[in-house]
Enzyme design. Structure first.
Site, PDB file in Angstrom:
ATOM      1  N   PHE A 233       0.863  -1.190   0.000  1.00  0.00           N
ATOM      2  CA  PHE A 233       0.000   0.000   0.000  1.00  0.00           C
ATOM      3  C   PHE A 233       0.902   1.244   0.000  1.00  0.00           C
ATOM      4  O   PHE A 233       0.875   2.055   0.910  1.00  0.00           O
ATOM      5  CB  PHE A 233      -0.946   0.018   1.208  1.00  0.00           C
ATOM      6  CG  PHE A 233      -1.773  -1.221   1.376  1.00  0.00           C
ATOM      7  CD1 PHE A 233      -2.954  -1.379   0.661  1.00  0.00           C
ATOM      8  CD2 PHE A 233      -1.367  -2.241   2.238  1.00  0.00           C
ATOM      9  CE1 PHE A 233      -3.723  -2.531   0.813  1.00  0.00           C
ATOM     10  CE2 PHE A 233      -2.133  -3.385   2.388  1.00  0.00           C
ATOM     11  CZ  PHE A 233      -3.310  -3.543   1.680  1.00  0.00           C
ATOM     12  N   ASP A 254       0.845  -1.100  -4.963  1.00  0.00           N
ATOM     13  CA  ASP A 254      -0.392  -0.344  -4.770  1.00  0.00           C
ATOM     14  C   ASP A 254      -1.341  -0.683  -5.914  1.00  0.00           C
ATOM     15  O   ASP A 254      -0.904  -1.063  -7.006  1.00  0.00           O
ATOM     16  CB  ASP A 254      -0.118   1.168  -4.735  1.00  0.00           C
ATOM     17  CG  ASP A 254      -1.200   1.939  -3.986  1.00  0.00           C
ATOM     18  OD1 ASP A 254      -0.981   2.302  -2.807  1.00  0.00           O
ATOM     19  OD2 ASP A 254      -2.283   2.172  -4.574  1.00  0.00           O
ATOM     20  N   SER A 255      -2.631  -0.549  -5.659  1.00  0.00           N
ATOM     21  CA  SER A 255      -3.599  -0.836  -6.726  1.00  0.00           C
ATOM     22  C   SER A 255      -3.858   0.380  -7.605  1.00  0.00           C
ATOM     23  O   SER A 255      -4.534   0.286  -8.615  1.00  0.00           O
ATOM     24  CB  SER A 255      -4.920  -1.331  -6.116  1.00  0.00           C
ATOM     25  OG  SER A 255      -5.401  -0.360  -5.223  1.00  0.00           O
ATOM     26  N   ASN A 287      -3.492  -5.849  -6.607  1.00  0.00           N
ATOM     27  CA  ASN A 287      -4.259  -5.952  -5.379  1.00  0.00           C
ATOM     28  C   ASN A 287      -3.338  -6.580  -4.325  1.00  0.00           C
ATOM     29  O   ASN A 287      -2.847  -7.694  -4.505  1.00  0.00           O
ATOM     30  CB  ASN A 287      -5.478  -6.849  -5.622  1.00  0.00           C
ATOM     31  CG  ASN A 287      -6.311  -6.985  -4.362  1.00  0.00           C
ATOM     32  OD1 ASN A 287      -5.785  -7.137  -3.252  1.00  0.00           O
ATOM     33  ND2 ASN A 287      -7.616  -6.929  -4.515  1.00  0.00           N
ATOM     34  N   ALA A 288      -3.083  -5.846  -3.263  1.00  0.00           N
ATOM     35  CA  ALA A 288      -2.083  -6.280  -2.289  1.00  0.00           C
ATOM     36  C   ALA A 288      -2.445  -7.631  -1.651  1.00  0.00           C
ATOM     37  O   ALA A 288      -1.563  -8.450  -1.395  1.00  0.00           O
ATOM     38  CB  ALA A 288      -1.931  -5.218  -1.211  1.00  0.00           C
ATOM     39  N   ASP A 308       0.658  -0.554   5.181  1.00  0.00           N
ATOM     40  CA  ASP A 308      -0.045   0.702   5.505  1.00  0.00           C
ATOM     41  C   ASP A 308      -1.342   0.788   4.701  1.00  0.00           C
ATOM     42  O   ASP A 308      -1.479   1.621   3.804  1.00  0.00           O
ATOM     43  CB  ASP A 308       0.877   1.899   5.205  1.00  0.00           C
ATOM     44  CG  ASP A 308       0.255   3.229   5.630  1.00  0.00           C
ATOM     45  OD1 ASP A 308      -0.701   3.220   6.441  1.00  0.00           O
ATOM     46  OD2 ASP A 308       0.722   4.282   5.148  1.00  0.00           O
ATOM     47  N   CYS A 348      -4.854   3.253  10.180  1.00  0.00           N
ATOM     48  CA  CYS A 348      -5.329   4.636  10.330  1.00  0.00           C
ATOM     49  C   CYS A 348      -6.817   4.659  10.679  1.00  0.00           C
ATOM     50  O   CYS A 348      -7.470   5.690  10.566  1.00  0.00           O
ATOM     51  CB  CYS A 348      -5.053   5.448   9.073  1.00  0.00           C
ATOM     52  SG  CYS A 348      -5.753   4.730   7.586  1.00  0.00           S
TER      53      CYS A 348
HETATM   54  N1  SAH Z   1       1.825   4.230   2.706  1.00  0.00           N
HETATM   55  C1  SAH Z   1       1.289   5.351   1.978  1.00  0.00           C
HETATM   56  C2  SAH Z   1      -0.178   5.597   2.254  1.00  0.00           C
HETATM   57  C3  SAH Z   1      -1.089   4.450   1.924  1.00  0.00           C
HETATM   58  S1  SAH Z   1      -2.739   4.916   1.734  1.00  0.00           S
HETATM   59  C4  SAH Z   1       2.111   6.592   2.303  1.00  0.00           C
HETATM   60  O1  SAH Z   1       2.811   6.602   3.309  1.00  0.00           O
HETATM   61  O2  SAH Z   1       2.017   7.561   1.558  1.00  0.00           O
HETATM   62  C5  SAH Z   1      -3.472   3.457   1.206  1.00  0.00           C
HETATM   63  C6  SAH Z   1      -3.132   3.043  -0.206  1.00  0.00           C
HETATM   64  O3  SAH Z   1      -3.704   1.758  -0.409  1.00  0.00           O
HETATM   65  C7  SAH Z   1      -3.694   3.910  -1.318  1.00  0.00           C
HETATM   66  O4  SAH Z   1      -2.624   4.378  -2.118  1.00  0.00           O
HETATM   67  C8  SAH Z   1      -4.596   2.983  -2.133  1.00  0.00           C
HETATM   68  O5  SAH Z   1      -4.480   3.177  -3.533  1.00  0.00           O
HETATM   69  C9  SAH Z   1      -4.049   1.634  -1.758  1.00  0.00           C
HETATM   70  N2  SAH Z   1      -4.969   0.479  -1.848  1.00  0.00           N
HETATM   71  C10 SAH Z   1      -6.248   0.390  -1.423  1.00  0.00           C
HETATM   72  N3  SAH Z   1      -6.720  -0.865  -1.579  1.00  0.00           N
HETATM   73  C11 SAH Z   1      -5.704  -1.585  -2.113  1.00  0.00           C
HETATM   74  C12 SAH Z   1      -5.545  -2.958  -2.483  1.00  0.00           C
HETATM   75  N4  SAH Z   1      -6.542  -3.834  -2.324  1.00  0.00           N
HETATM   76  N5  SAH Z   1      -4.360  -3.358  -2.969  1.00  0.00           N
HETATM   77  C13 SAH Z   1      -3.351  -2.492  -3.125  1.00  0.00           C
HETATM   78  N6  SAH Z   1      -3.439  -1.189  -2.779  1.00  0.00           N
HETATM   79  C14 SAH Z   1      -4.589  -0.741  -2.281  1.00  0.00           C
END
Ligand code: SAH
Length: 404
Positions: A233, A254-255, A287-288, A308, A348
């Site tokens: 993420f 990230d997605s 997708n994470a 995160d 968060c």
């Molecule tokens: N770590 C980042 C903030 C993450 S915010 C920083 O410090 O700046 C959460 C992120 O998760 C977003 O960018 C969103 O696009 C991503 N996200 C949401 N669902 C997801 C998924 N299923 N797989 C991958 N990424 C995802």
């Protein structure tokens, strides 16, 4: 639609129930609609005097005609001159940041209730200020004028931009308003935190453009990071870019493709710092949940993993499902970490308490048959202050743990 706000007229009075009064006496600053006894003829977004059912004064508050949070206390005293109070609060918020913020030109200048300016958020990204207005009272034209003139006088920004959240405006029964420049021409800039540079575009990205609340956690995580690292993420690369100088290889997942494109541009900005020139961060659009499953099934191993995710619990009702989601992610990460590996895991979600989060992590460690040592239990950066009697101001958890 709401009527024109009369936020500078303190003559309106709202009476609240004993339950509402005891909440305020306990140091909270919110009164829910169900605790309003009378608010007859009080216009939307006004500054009001608050009294208990016996008429005893409890302070001054901002009234919303539509939010479930009907009153947000702004002072324990009567307020005669609202713009003057705003100017004083803005000056205090700026002075507070001057004393506690280091190594960055990007941070939260004003954090709503935590700066006694409920409904107002202002972030600084180098020479661009980004503001969010979240309540009827703060949307008043007089408030906007006071805010922009005070910020300009004190900070001389190149520009001020506003990011409107259509959902919030709808909840507050406010007319739609486009995001955009409020003052000046400059909508993008480059900011620096902990010596790492980032692009900022006021009119794109999520939230206010970057996750400033993680700034101190980026620096902390970098202290432990080593070997092969995964930033799950990763958004625009906040953790990945901080870890890279310490690690042999970093991949960010990230997605969101637009987020990864900015992450790649951010990596290019910091090229010189990534030790040797052929050290490239790999950005993976996926997708994470699926990718972690595949990686762990195929026996991939890492030395540092950051988790995160976005908030899983948007309300109290989602808590159980959220904890299951966090556990699944953390369990997978723990299984993929080599002995001595570092897990940086965040939440968060306000509704997931620090105790819940640590318990989830303990359960995940048991299931993964791994021993975890807590190195640091952290929260949001200090420019996002926590008011001890207002639990809602504390939302970010960031745990750094070492796996044996
Ligand atoms: N770590 C980042 C903030 C993450 S915010 C920083 O410090 O700046 C959460 C992120 O998760 C977003 O960018 C969103 O696009 C991503 N996200 C949401 N669902 C997801 C998924 N299923 N797989 C991958 N990424 C995802």
């Amino acid at each position: 639609m709401v009527r024109k706000s009369t936020a500078s007229d303190p003559s309106f009075k709202v009476t609240i129930s004993p339950r509402g009064a005891s909440r305020l006496k306990d140091g909270h600053v919110w009164v829910y609609r169900s605790d309003i006894v009378s608010a007859d003829g009080v216009p939307a977004g006004s500054l009001v005097r608050v009294a208990d059912h016996r008429g005893q004064p409890l302070g001054s508050a901002l009234y919303s005609s539509s939010s479930q949070i009907a009153l947000r206390l702004i002072s324990h005293e009567p307020v005669a001159d609202f713009p003057a109070l705003l100017r004083q609060r803005i000056a205090e918020a700026i002075a507070y940041r001057e004393s506690i913020v280091h190594d960055t030109d990007a941070y939260r200048l004003i954090f709503s209730e935590a700066d006694f300016l409920p409904g107002l958020i202002v972030d600084r990204y180098n020479d661009v200020l980004s503001l969010q207005i979240l309540t009827q009272a703060m949307d008043a034209e007089t408030v906007r004028q006071t805010l922009t003139s005070e910020l300009t006088e004190r900070l001389h920004p190149a520009s001020i931009v506003e990011r409107g959240d259509p959902r919030v405006r709808q909840l507050e029964d406010l007319p739609p308003r486009a995001s955009g420049l409020v003052q000046g021409e400059k909508a993008s800039t480059i900011f620096t935190m902990n010596g790492v540079q980032f692009h900022f575009d006021a009119l794109e990205g999520q939230k206010t453009g970057a996750f400033l609340d993680q700034r101190e956690n980026y620096a902390a995580a970098a202290q432990y990071a080593h070997g092969e690292a995964l930033d799950v993420f990763c958004y625009q690369g906040g953790f990945a870019l901080h870890l890279a100088p310490r690690c042999s290889h970093v991949a960010g997942i990230d997605s969101s493709r637009p987020a990864l494109e900015v992450a790649d541009q951010n990596a290019a900005l910091n090229h010189a710092q990534l030790n040797d020139n052929d050290k490239e961060i790999e950005w993976i659009e996926a997708n994470a949940f699926d990718l972690l499953k595949d990686y762990s099934a195929s026996g991939q191993r890492y030395d540092t993993i950051v988790l995160d995710p976005p908030a899983f619990a948007k309300s109290k009702r989602d808590l159980e499902a959220a904890l299951r989601g966090y556990k699944e992610l953390n369990l997978r990460a723990l299984k993929m970490l080599r002995p001595g590996g570092v897990l940086v895991t965040c939440s968060c979600s306000y509704h997931v308490s620090q105790a819940d989060f640590l318990q989830m992590l303990a359960d995940a460690a048991l299931d993964a048959h791994r021993t975890l040592r807590l190195a640091e239990v952290r929260g949001q950066a200090k420019d996002h202050p926590i008011l001890l009697n207002v639990p809602e101001t504390a939302y970010l958890k960031c745990v750094i743990a070492i796996v044996s």
